[in-house]
Design a protein around this motif. Structure first.
Motif, PDB file in Angstrom:
ATOM      1  N   ILE A   1       0.876  -1.107  -0.093  1.00 12.04           N
ATOM      2  CA  ILE A   1       0.074   0.135   0.129  1.00 12.04           C
ATOM      3  C   ILE A   1       0.948   1.174   0.206  1.00 12.04           C
ATOM      4  O   ILE A   1       0.508   2.084  -0.819  1.00 12.04           O
TER       5      ILE A   1
ATOM      6  N   ASN B   1       2.302   1.730  -3.466  1.00 11.20           N
ATOM      7  CA  ASN B   1       1.403   2.008  -4.355  1.00 11.20           C
ATOM      8  C   ASN B   1       1.007   3.646  -4.221  1.00 11.20           C
ATOM      9  O   ASN B   1       0.996   4.434  -5.150  1.00 11.20           O
TER      10      ASN B   1
ATOM     11  N   GLN C   1       2.849   5.049  -7.393  1.00 19.89           N
ATOM     12  CA  GLN C   1       2.129   4.815  -8.616  1.00 19.89           C
ATOM     13  C   GLN C   1       1.867   5.701  -9.505  1.00 19.89           C
ATOM     14  O   GLN C   1       1.886   5.867 -10.808  1.00 19.89           O
TER      15      GLN C   1
ATOM     16  N   SER D   1      -5.090   1.606  -0.636  1.00 17.02           N
ATOM     17  CA  SER D   1      -4.205   2.812  -1.203  1.00 17.02           C
ATOM     18  C   SER D   1      -4.988   3.980  -1.567  1.00 17.02           C
ATOM     19  O   SER D   1      -6.238   3.941  -1.902  1.00 17.02           O
TER      20      SER D   1
ATOM     21  N   ARG E   1      -4.779   6.039  -3.587  1.00 20.16           N
ATOM     22  CA  ARG E   1      -4.880   6.461  -4.859  1.00 20.16           C
ATOM     23  C   ARG E   1      -6.273   6.166  -5.523  1.00 20.16           C
ATOM     24  O   ARG E   1      -6.606   6.544  -6.646  1.00 20.16           O
TER      25      ARG E   1
END
Lengths: 445, 445
Positions: A268, A271, A275, A397, A399
């Protein structure tokens, strides 16, 4: 005119234009807004079918006019290169056939989304017989103020048409020729479906004062949405006299609890940080419970460093990593806890417990997206309830704070305010409601 | 400090205080806001039961301390009388045992309303297994800026406690002693239920600059709600840097269509104009379809005149009424169409048709409450869909735009903006939402 990295020159309000020039500019912007206002009720009452036909025609027109659009964009790109802009910025500015295709596809995807306008959000009857419905309606005129990416022009136009809103677009100076060419096509598309071209307005002047004129136009602009860097957003929020939805700044944290699944925690954190580091839902600070710091931090640090992440650690973090032969950690200073790095940089702090993590997030967070990694349900529940942010995550995450990832099928920005819309904004978030009350002669006693 | 009728002196921002005094004031307000912020999470996470016990205890404390409150209020009233304030204004300021009882009852009624906090507004699962809930949460710190009525102090405190919000109250200078005494009791009530007294803050300084400090305190105030006259509201909207909900101004119209039930039209116009002329949902202009003007206007005018209403008519209105021996109609001037009279005054205009009525409302309306009286379903449907206002009515009085009349059980004001809340605001309208996302290790690909 001084330009910052984001194309805005900070706090000053006026361009210091001669008075006559300012009057001309004001007249120009007001004419655009009056033209926008004149067609609000046509857009607001347009049937779903007609709006969808317009979106299809807008997509077709973009594709049909791609040569002219790409030529205009090439001029913008050439000037940006000549001005020595950073490659990342030029990349954001640049259009090509593939990006044009994506933009047109984006419009076609909006066709398939449900039309929020006309939805009866709730309905109830009063003891006196009055029937009351709360019905979803357009905002009216939405001013979008944004930076260099021309794809925002197409997105915003599409989302506004679908929701029956009139869009007044104010992009950056450096994408002006691209935007003029895009608008030519988009307005043709509207007309092809029998809707007024004036429902899409572009402010074709790059003077900074046009922004101030837009965001102070009470009675003509129902909502202003700034999209861009912190200086643009804070300027709009500071100077606006019309309602604003604040988007964007995300100083997001991942808190790894003592009861975390540590493998999951590593995934996590990697990412959330790497990412796509340049976006608002990327993590900027890692908070680690001291109970797992010694066992887990070295592993996590090695994985992050291997991906090119610069670590800025608190004293305890550096001691632990140092003892494990990791010596490249920069000492964190106060500013690091406050910074949205938007880069491969991560601040790392060891905290005594969950409450210390909560206190840190209270103090430094920007109420965007906050993550706890833990297998302890009580710790998770407390974190999710206690943290004041647009999105709070347990074992996932940060994101994912995104209109598409949330399944909205669209995104006009991510709101970090609490009024009206919070988190990813899709179609629904650029609508309002009104009460429709039906009676048979009721008067108030 | 110059005082307008509403206790505000208009556009200037600063009191022109010496710098040292301004610093002291700033320190004072910031201390209050910091104290408020420190307890937001306690209030936000308080259980419904505890909040209800606090409301009961607040009601008890108001009653127990009524002697001290009434004595403080008597001093405020004495000063207002000495300053030669209008009787209506002194009446608004005045408390007595019966009003104290009403205020305490108001708090007890809030106990019975459902707690909006924690409500899962929607929930969905994503294909990747993420579970997403949108959960209702408090705004955080709400600054209420209002004028002389001390009952607003009690109402606002009660609604904020129920919704887990921290209230920072800034009443008018002339009600300061009353408000200090009320807050003493209300804070005691909070403490009796184990909640922090700091969840209710009163700005105990009457300098105008305190308002500016509150509405510019980004990061400390989540929402500002102005309640009062147009000068207060427009000043707050102009100067605020925190999110604001604009309340109040209502230039409301009743349109009597050619297909109206004319007896119903008379009842509705009389109710909308005369039942309580001083409020925002009262009618200010009557629009009459020319097809019924000759037959109906004389009847309506006589009924209105008999109730003491001054009529300001367009030329056609005056011709028709003159021909019927009604000669007291004042010629309407442009300003009359724009004015929220808040008095027994009604502007009257004959219009050619529904579209002319819509155009008039577009131009002069303030998007508050608008009425059509007609038996023609097509005309009604067009009016309801086409008019851009918080509440649109078919065959009912505009006076129903009210939180209690809508059945919300409470009202913190009537929003005339489109962002966040529109129309009567109850408990729900002073809340926000957050996304709670639960995963099992999801990362973004």
């Amino acid at each position: 005119m001084a330009q910052t990295e984001n194309g805005w020159s900070g706090a000053a309000v006026s361009d210091g234009l001669p008075e006559a020039a300012e009057d001309t500019l004001r007249t120009y912007v007001m004419e655009r807004l009056e033209a926008a206002k004149r067609v609000t009720s046509i857009l607001g009452m347009a049937a779903t079918d007609q709006k969808n036909r317009a979106l299809e025609a807008m997509a077709d027109a973009l594709w049909a006019e791609r040569k002219a659009i790409l030529a205009a964009n090439a001029s913008d790109v050439r000037d940006a290169e000549a001005a020595g802009q950073a490659p990342a910025r030029i990349d954001r500015l640049m259009l090509n056939e593939s990006r044009m295709e994506q933009a047109a596809d984006g419009l076609r995807q909006i066709v398939s989304l449900p039309d929020p306008i006309g939805e009866v959000v709730e309905s109830f009857e009063r003891p006196n017989g009055l029937s009351i419905e709360r019905v979803r309606v357009p905002m009216g005129v939405i001013a979008m103020i944004y930076e260099s990416r021309p794809n925002v022009t197409v997105d915003a136009a599409g989302l506004c048409v679908k929701t029956g809103n009139v869009a007044v677009l104010r992009g950056s100076r450096e994408s002006l020729r691209s935007n003029i060419a895009l608008l030519h096509a988009l307005r043709r598309g509207l007309e092809a479906a029998g809707l007024p071209a004036d429902a899409l307005q572009l402010i074709e002047r790059a003077e900074r004062a046009t922004v101030d004129l837009l965001i102070r136009a009470r009675g003509l602009v129902d909502l202003a949405i700034p999209r861009g860097g912190p200086s643009l957003i804070s300027r709009v929020v500071e100077e606006a006299r019309v309602p604003v939805i604040e988007t964007g700044v995300g100083n997001c944290h991942v808190y790894v609890d003592s009861a975390a699944n540590l493998e999951m925690a590593t995934d996590i954190v990697i990412n959330a940080k790497t990412q796509r580091p340049s976006v608002c839902n990327a993590a900027e600070t890692l908070l680690v419970h001291e109970g797992v710091a010694e066992t887990w931090l070295p592993t996590a640090a090695r994985a992050l460093l291997a991906r090119g992440v610069e670590l800025r650690g608190c004293e305890r973090t550096r001691q632990i990593l140092d003892a494990n032969g990791i010596t490249s950690v920069v000492p964190a200073i106060e500013e690091d806890w406050e910074t949205e790095f938007l880069a491969l940089t991560l601040a790392v702090k060891v905290v005594a417990n969950l409450d210390a993590a909560l206190a840190h997030i209270d103090r430094y967070g920007t109420k965007h997206s906050e993550v706890i990694v833990t297998e302890d349900p009580a710790a998770a529940a407390r974190f999710l309830a206690r943290v004041d942010a647009a999105a709070v995550y347990h074992n996932a995450s940060s994101r994912f704070t995104d209109g598409f990832e949330f399944g909205f099928g669209a995104e006009i920005g991510i709101s970090t305010q609490k009024l009206h819309a919070r988190g990813p904004m899709g179609l629904r978030e650029i609508t309002s409601c009104k009460y429709v009350v039906r009676g048979n002669g009721q008067v108030r006693g």
